[in-house]
Design a protein around this motif. Structure first.
Motif, mmCIF file in Angstrom:
data_model
loop_
_atom_site.group_PDB
_atom_site.id
_atom_site.type_symbol
_atom_site.label_atom_id
_atom_site.label_comp_id
_atom_site.label_asym_id
_atom_site.label_seq_id
_atom_site.Cartn_x
_atom_site.Cartn_y
_atom_site.Cartn_z
ATOM 1 N N GLN A 57 0.696 -0.976 -0.299
ATOM 2 C CA GLN A 57 -0.031 -0.018 0.155
ATOM 3 C C GLN A 57 1.129 1.351 -0.096
ATOM 4 O OE1 GLN A 57 -2.906 -0.543 2.956
ATOM 5 N NE2 GLN A 57 -4.091 -0.483 2.032
ATOM 6 N N THR A 82 4.413 -6.586 3.767
ATOM 7 C CA THR A 82 3.333 -6.169 4.139
ATOM 8 C C THR A 82 2.795 -6.047 5.655
ATOM 9 O OG1 THR A 82 0.855 -5.442 2.785
ATOM 10 C CG2 THR A 82 1.774 -7.639 2.990
ATOM 11 N N ALA A 83 1.605 -5.868 6.591
ATOM 12 C CA ALA A 83 1.419 -5.223 7.068
ATOM 13 C C ALA A 83 0.818 -6.675 7.491
ATOM 14 C CB ALA A 83 -0.138 -4.729 8.107
ATOM 15 N N TYR A 84 -0.376 -6.688 6.733
ATOM 16 C CA TYR A 84 -1.399 -8.026 6.732
ATOM 17 C C TYR A 84 -1.266 -8.656 5.154
ATOM 18 C CZ TYR A 84 -6.576 -9.244 7.731
ATOM 19 O OH TYR A 84 -8.032 -9.598 8.441
ATOM 20 N N GLU A 86 -3.461 -9.936 3.329
ATOM 21 C CA GLU A 86 -4.637 -9.611 2.462
ATOM 22 C C GLU A 86 -3.902 -10.567 0.521
ATOM 23 O OE1 GLU A 86 -7.489 -7.050 2.305
ATOM 24 O OE2 GLU A 86 -6.216 -5.733 2.786
ATOM 25 N N HIS A 87 -2.720 -9.481 0.365
ATOM 26 C CA HIS A 87 -2.245 -9.829 -0.930
ATOM 27 C C HIS A 87 -1.578 -10.890 -1.258
ATOM 28 C CE1 HIS A 87 -3.865 -6.311 -1.501
ATOM 29 N NE2 HIS A 87 -3.044 -5.251 -0.210
#
Lengths: 266, 226
Positions: A57, A82-84, A86-87
């Motif tokens: 992001q 990334t932090a999370y 989902e990707h």
């Protein structure tokens, strides 16, 4: 040999965090840090790094656009951070060599660096061979033929003899020759030896590159077999066939791979 | 019948309750972890305190609870202060709250998804960041609240912020109608000079006027001063 690296994240603290966490790796040389996708594309094109740690992001061009944006040059290796999660799937589809979650754990980062080093070693060997071949083709076309047979010899040492597999909290060192077959299951590879089966987190494409293609052959979209362990070929309908392996296991060969079978039974 | 309806309403409210954004949480933890590695312990501690307070408000927030606007604004500021640590000068915030509406009751965390949307769609995509403004004023017997940004407004192909966030604006709209029926207003538009704005209006209620809300409000108020 140092690994020229660019860090990309729109957050200054996140960049500092990565810099700190990469400090223990002596071979990492950070050549630039970028705070948005536009800057990242420009720096990657001008500095031609070996490796890029990339946030997803970001303002303007996000991480995926950056990968897209540098496809016209010989692209570096990308590690998404990334932090999370989902990707994750999209990241691997974008040919990322790894996917890390913030805050990055030191042990996990060490795994990533092992992967990066082995991939870069492969890449450098084949780049060097390409370069040599081009030079020789120009100055001494006759010698080029000799080189291609040398290439074969070099090739056999390039592939790994032992593979480290982390499974159930232990590390198994598996002799490549003992592997009978490999099945893909999503992002994981199931590796079967005569008396064991282990799970490795790696894409089939990456794993294939580490194995000598003269012994390990893809026979189906999701199966690789060790040709030295094939004992019998049983024809089936529609041009498909089954391979019976040393252990008695049967593996289906799909139609698109039937030429492969023809190559080693004749 | 009445009980069934009440149960259904309560289930709906639970679903509409604010959901903590995991991106926010993990990015914040990453920042704190980095500050610790950098031995900037005071900053790390300040961020941990803000995060704790924010989590306290969001995790124990009851779906039906109403809180004074000042508390709602305090929670927004906690959240925005944490985000400022990450976005630095790219995130600029302005609050204009009329004293007359400071004690007005609003459903708790009603504005939180709107501010999160502004971060996601206005601040994150622009290299120079964006301003986020929150205003509240008394208009007759009603409280008018706006949340606006200086972002790119609606992007082509993105009809509605709520479509891409799922639990964003639709959530705020639903909670308003759960709380006030038709006696409320919810609008959103692209401002003439660019940027996105959400406007809401709800009846002015304070702790003194409403019976049941009084208790909830007092309880929540107690938590702040505690």
């Amino acid at each position: 040999m140092s690994i020229r690296t660019i860090l990309v994240d729109d957050e200054k603290l996140a960049i500092q965090g990565l810099e700190l966490r990469l400090q223990p790796f002596d071979d990492i040389e950070i050549v630039a840090t970028c705070h948005n996708g536009r800057e990242a594309i420009r720096k990657i094109k001008t500095l031609k790094p070996d490796l890029v740690f990339l946030d997803i992001q970001m303002p303007g061009f996000d991480g995926f656009s950056v990968v897209q944006g540098v496809m016209d040059i010989d692209p570096p290796l990308f590690v998404f951070v990334t932090a999370y999660s989902e990707h994750a799937i999209k990241a691997f589809e974008a040919q990322a060599i790894d996917y890390l979650m913030k805050p990055v754990e030191p042990e996990r980062l060490a795994d990533t660096m092992d992967r990066v080093r082995s991939r870069l070693a492969d890449k450098r060997t084949s780049d060097e061979l390409d370069r040599l071949r081009n030079v020789i083709n120009e100055v001494a076309p006759d010698a080029a033929d000799n080189l291609s047979s040398m290439d074969d010899d070099l090739g056999s040492t390039r592939f790994e003899k032992l593979i480290n597999i982390k499974d159930r909290g232990q590390i198994f060192r598996v002799d490549v020759e003992s592997i009978e077959r490999i099945d893909a299951a999503g992002d994981y590879m199931c590796i079967y030896t005569a008396d064991n089966s282990l799970i490795l987190r790696e894409t089939m494409k990456d794993l294939e590159k580490r194995l000598d293609p003269r012994t390990f052959q893809r026979v189906h979209r999701s199966t690789i077999v060790n040709l030295d362990q094939v004992r019998q070929v049983k024809p089936h309908t529609n041009g498909e066939c089954f391979l019976v392996l040393e252990s008695g296991a049967q593996v289906k060969v799909s139609r698109s791979y039937r030429d492969v079978v023809a190559r080693f039974v004749h | 019948m009445m009980r069934l309806e009440a149960q259904a309403t309560s289930a709906q409210l639970t679903m509409l309750r604010y959901q903590l954004n995991p991106h926010f949480l993990f990015n914040t933890l990453n920042s704190i972890s980095t500050l610790v590695l950098l031995k900037q312990t005071e900053q790390a501690n300040a961020m941990l305190s803000r995060l704790s307070s924010f989590l306290r408000f969001t995790l124990i927030n009851e779906a039906a609870a109403k809180v004074p606007l000042t508390q709602e604004v305090e929670t927004l500021k906690l959240y925005l202060d944490i985000e400022k640590m990450r976005f630095e000068e790219r995130l600029r915030t302005y609050f204009t709250i009329e004293p007359a509406v400071e004690n007005a009751l609003v459903p708790s965390l009603l504005l939180q998804p709107l501010v999160e949307n502004a971060i996601k769609y206005a601040v994150t995509p622009k290299e120079e960041g964006a301003d986020i403004s929150v205003t509240a004023q008394l208009v007759g017997q009603r409280v008018r609240i706006t949340v606006s940004d200086t972002g790119p407004g609606l992007q082509p192909g993105q009809q509605d912020h709520s479509l891409s966030t799922g639990v964003g604006m639709a959530n705020t709209r639903e909670r308003l109608s759960q709380a006030y029926g038709d006696d409320q207003r919810f609008e959103h538009y692209v401002k003439a000079g660019g940027g996105f704005e959400v406007l809401l209006e709800l009846p002015y209620q304070s702790r003194i006027i409403s019976g049941e809300d009084n208790q909830t409000g007092a309880k929540q108020q107690g938590k702040i001063s505690a």
